[in-house]
Design a protein around this motif. Structure first.
Motif, short mmCIF file in Angstrom:
data_model
loop_
_atom_site.label_atom_id
_atom_site.label_comp_id
_atom_site.label_asym_id
_atom_site.label_seq_id
_atom_site.Cartn_x
_atom_site.Cartn_y
_atom_site.Cartn_z
N SER A 104 0.84 -1.20 0.00
CA SER A 104 0.00 0.00 0.00
C SER A 104 0.87 1.25 0.00
CB SER A 104 -0.91 0.02 1.23
OG SER A 104 -1.74 -1.13 1.26
N LEU A 105 0.60 2.15 -0.93
CA LEU A 105 1.33 3.40 -1.03
C LEU A 105 0.36 4.50 -1.39
CD1 LEU A 105 4.04 4.94 -1.06
CD2 LEU A 105 4.20 4.42 -3.50
N ARG A 106 0.32 5.52 -0.54
CA ARG A 106 -0.63 6.60 -0.71
C ARG A 106 -2.03 6.00 -0.88
NH1 ARG A 106 4.03 8.29 -3.43
NH2 ARG A 106 3.25 7.68 -5.47
N ASN A 107 -2.72 6.27 -1.95
CA ASN A 107 -4.07 5.73 -2.13
C ASN A 107 -4.12 4.58 -3.12
OD1 ASN A 107 -5.34 7.34 -0.26
ND2 ASN A 107 -5.85 8.96 -1.72
N TRP A 108 -2.99 3.90 -3.33
CA TRP A 108 -2.95 2.73 -4.21
C TRP A 108 -2.62 1.48 -3.41
CZ3 TRP A 108 -4.89 3.15 -8.85
CH2 TRP A 108 -4.87 4.39 -9.50
N THR A 109 -3.25 0.38 -3.77
CA THR A 109 -2.97 -0.90 -3.13
C THR A 109 -2.78 -1.97 -4.20
OG1 THR A 109 -4.28 -0.35 -1.17
CG2 THR A 109 -3.84 -2.69 -1.57
N LEU A 110 -1.72 -2.74 -4.04
CA LEU A 110 -1.45 -3.88 -4.92
C LEU A 110 -1.52 -5.15 -4.09
CD1 LEU A 110 -0.37 -5.42 -7.43
CD2 LEU A 110 1.94 -4.83 -6.64
N LEU A 111 -2.35 -6.09 -4.52
CA LEU A 111 -2.44 -7.40 -3.89
C LEU A 111 -1.87 -8.43 -4.85
CD1 LEU A 111 -3.45 -9.38 -1.70
CD2 LEU A 111 -5.68 -9.37 -2.87
N VAL A 112 -0.86 -9.17 -4.40
CA VAL A 112 -0.24 -10.23 -5.21
C VAL A 112 -0.56 -11.56 -4.56
CG1 VAL A 112 1.88 -11.12 -6.21
CG2 VAL A 112 1.64 -8.66 -5.85
N ARG A 113 -1.19 -12.45 -5.30
CA ARG A 113 -1.56 -13.76 -4.79
C ARG A 113 -0.77 -14.84 -5.53
NH1 ARG A 113 -6.75 -11.46 -5.52
NH2 ARG A 113 -7.94 -11.11 -3.60
N GLY A 114 -0.17 -15.75 -4.78
CA GLY A 114 0.50 -16.89 -5.38
C GLY A 114 -0.45 -18.07 -5.45
N ASN A 115 -0.29 -18.87 -6.47
CA ASN A 115 -1.14 -20.06 -6.61
C ASN A 115 -0.38 -21.12 -7.40
OD1 ASN A 115 -3.34 -21.74 -6.41
ND2 ASN A 115 -4.82 -20.20 -7.11
N ASN A 116 -0.89 -22.34 -7.34
CA ASN A 116 -0.29 -23.43 -8.11
C ASN A 116 -0.69 -23.34 -9.58
OD1 ASN A 116 0.89 -25.23 -5.90
ND2 ASN A 116 -1.20 -25.00 -5.18
N VAL A 117 0.15 -23.87 -10.44
CA VAL A 117 -0.25 -24.08 -11.84
C VAL A 117 -0.85 -25.47 -11.90
CG1 VAL A 117 0.54 -24.30 -14.22
CG2 VAL A 117 1.56 -22.56 -12.73
N PHE A 118 -2.15 -25.53 -11.97
CA PHE A 118 -2.86 -26.80 -11.90
C PHE A 118 -2.75 -27.57 -13.22
CE2 PHE A 118 -4.98 -24.04 -8.79
CZ PHE A 118 -4.78 -24.81 -7.65
N ASP A 119 -2.70 -28.89 -13.12
CA ASP A 119 -2.61 -29.77 -14.28
C ASP A 119 -1.45 -29.35 -15.19
OD1 ASP A 119 -4.80 -31.35 -13.52
OD2 ASP A 119 -6.19 -29.89 -14.37
N ARG A 120 -0.34 -29.04 -14.55
CA ARG A 120 0.86 -28.58 -15.25
C ARG A 120 1.57 -29.75 -15.93
NH1 ARG A 120 5.78 -29.46 -13.20
NH2 ARG A 120 7.57 -28.25 -13.98
N LEU A 121 2.03 -29.51 -17.15
CA LEU A 121 2.85 -30.48 -17.88
C LEU A 121 4.31 -30.03 -17.91
CD1 LEU A 121 0.48 -31.32 -20.87
CD2 LEU A 121 0.87 -32.66 -18.78
N SER A 122 4.54 -28.73 -18.08
CA SER A 122 5.89 -28.18 -18.07
C SER A 122 5.82 -26.70 -17.74
CB SER A 122 6.58 -28.39 -19.43
OG SER A 122 5.92 -27.65 -20.44
N THR A 131 -3.89 -7.78 -8.30
CA THR A 131 -5.08 -6.96 -8.21
C THR A 131 -4.68 -5.56 -7.78
OG1 THR A 131 -6.45 -8.86 -7.59
CG2 THR A 131 -7.35 -6.67 -7.15
N PHE A 132 -5.10 -4.55 -8.55
CA PHE A 132 -4.83 -3.15 -8.21
C PHE A 132 -6.12 -2.49 -7.74
CE2 PHE A 132 -0.56 -2.70 -9.97
CZ PHE A 132 -0.49 -3.74 -10.86
N SER A 133 -6.02 -1.62 -6.75
CA SER A 133 -7.20 -0.87 -6.31
C SER A 133 -6.77 0.53 -5.88
CB SER A 133 -7.91 -1.59 -5.16
OG SER A 133 -7.04 -1.77 -4.06
N SER A 134 -7.70 1.47 -5.97
CA SER A 134 -7.41 2.85 -5.60
C SER A 134 -8.46 3.36 -4.62
CB SER A 134 -7.40 3.75 -6.86
OG SER A 134 -8.70 3.81 -7.43
N ARG A 135 -8.09 4.40 -3.89
CA ARG A 135 -9.01 5.05 -2.95
C ARG A 135 -9.06 6.54 -3.25
NH1 ARG A 135 -5.68 1.97 -0.09
NH2 ARG A 135 -4.50 3.78 0.65
#
Length: 225
Positions: A104-122, A131-135
């Motif tokens: 969070s910086l000033r009126n901006w927020t960045l949310l970074v979510r990690g997740n698996n790569v499902f049914d991955r072959l390579s 996700t970006f959001s502003s106030r």
């Protein structure tokens, strides 16, 4: 690629090719995922202190969390953050949950979510979703750009090219948001992870020092594009 560029704030991402399956294994897809997110900010007002942060999907473990998923520097002082960690760098706030981090910086927020790569072959085992959001009046004041950021500078909807996945067989993704972004995707490529300069960069713009007339004119021009 630059995803977000505003006065004193930029977010870049790296993508990696991956092959995975959809539709219960009936469709094989050759595509790509975001695996790195890099934030650079100028903080501390007159101090003009630099903050460089990176979130690495490769640091996530099988349970989708890690002790060193975020690293960076605040005014030249290095740090690492993992599960449950937090840090303040002047007005920039950082918090790590399990597989996600919020910046969070000033009126901006960045949310970074990690997740698996499902049914991955390579390719990479984990991916990142941003996700970006502003106030308040952040969008109108800063008029951000970047592949995602420019959507905050216009009230008009943006319709770009998307990939249409078949039900089965093999498919290679190709859409690069053509039609929804100004210029071409190649114009948003960055020289290094924490770079701020590209064709549409807003990092060195005056931001809140700009006049209302200048902002209105710029907003109209962006919406027209």
């Amino acid at each position: 690629y630059n995803f977000f560029s505003a006065p004193g704030l930029a977010v870049n991402v790296k993508t990696e090719d991956a092959t995975f399956m959809l539709h219960n294994g009936k469709l094989t897809v050759d595509g790509s995922f975001i695996t790195e997110a890099h934030l650079v900010a100028r903080v501390g007002g007159a101090k003009r202190k630099w903050a460089n942060l990176s979130f690495w999907a490769s640091e996530l473990n099988r349970e989708n969390w890690g002790w060193r998923v975020v690293n960076g520097s605040c005014g030249g002082h290095a740090f690492n953050l993992g599960k449950g960690g937090s840090r303040q760098c002047e007005e920039l706030r950082m918090e790590v949950d399990m597989a996600s981090a919020t910046f969070s910086l000033r009126n901006w927020t960045l949310l970074v979510r990690g997740n698996n790569v499902f049914d991955r072959l390579s390719g990479p085992e984990h991916r990142l979703d941003l996700t970006f959001s502003s106030r308040g009046d952040a969008a109108g004041r800063d008029l951000p750009h970047g592949i995602i950021g420019q959507s905050f500078s216009s009230t008009a909807p943006r319709y770009g090219m998307t990939d249409e996945y078949p039900d089965e067989g093999r498919f290679k993704t190709s859409a690069m948001a053509e039609g929804a972004i100004e210029g071409e995707a190649a114009m948003y490529e960055m020289a290094w992870p924490h770079a701020t300069d590209f064709t549409f960069s807003r990092f060195e713009a005056l931001g809140r020092a700009e006049t209302a007339t200048e902002l209105a004119a710029a907003r109209d021009a962006t919406s027209a594009n």
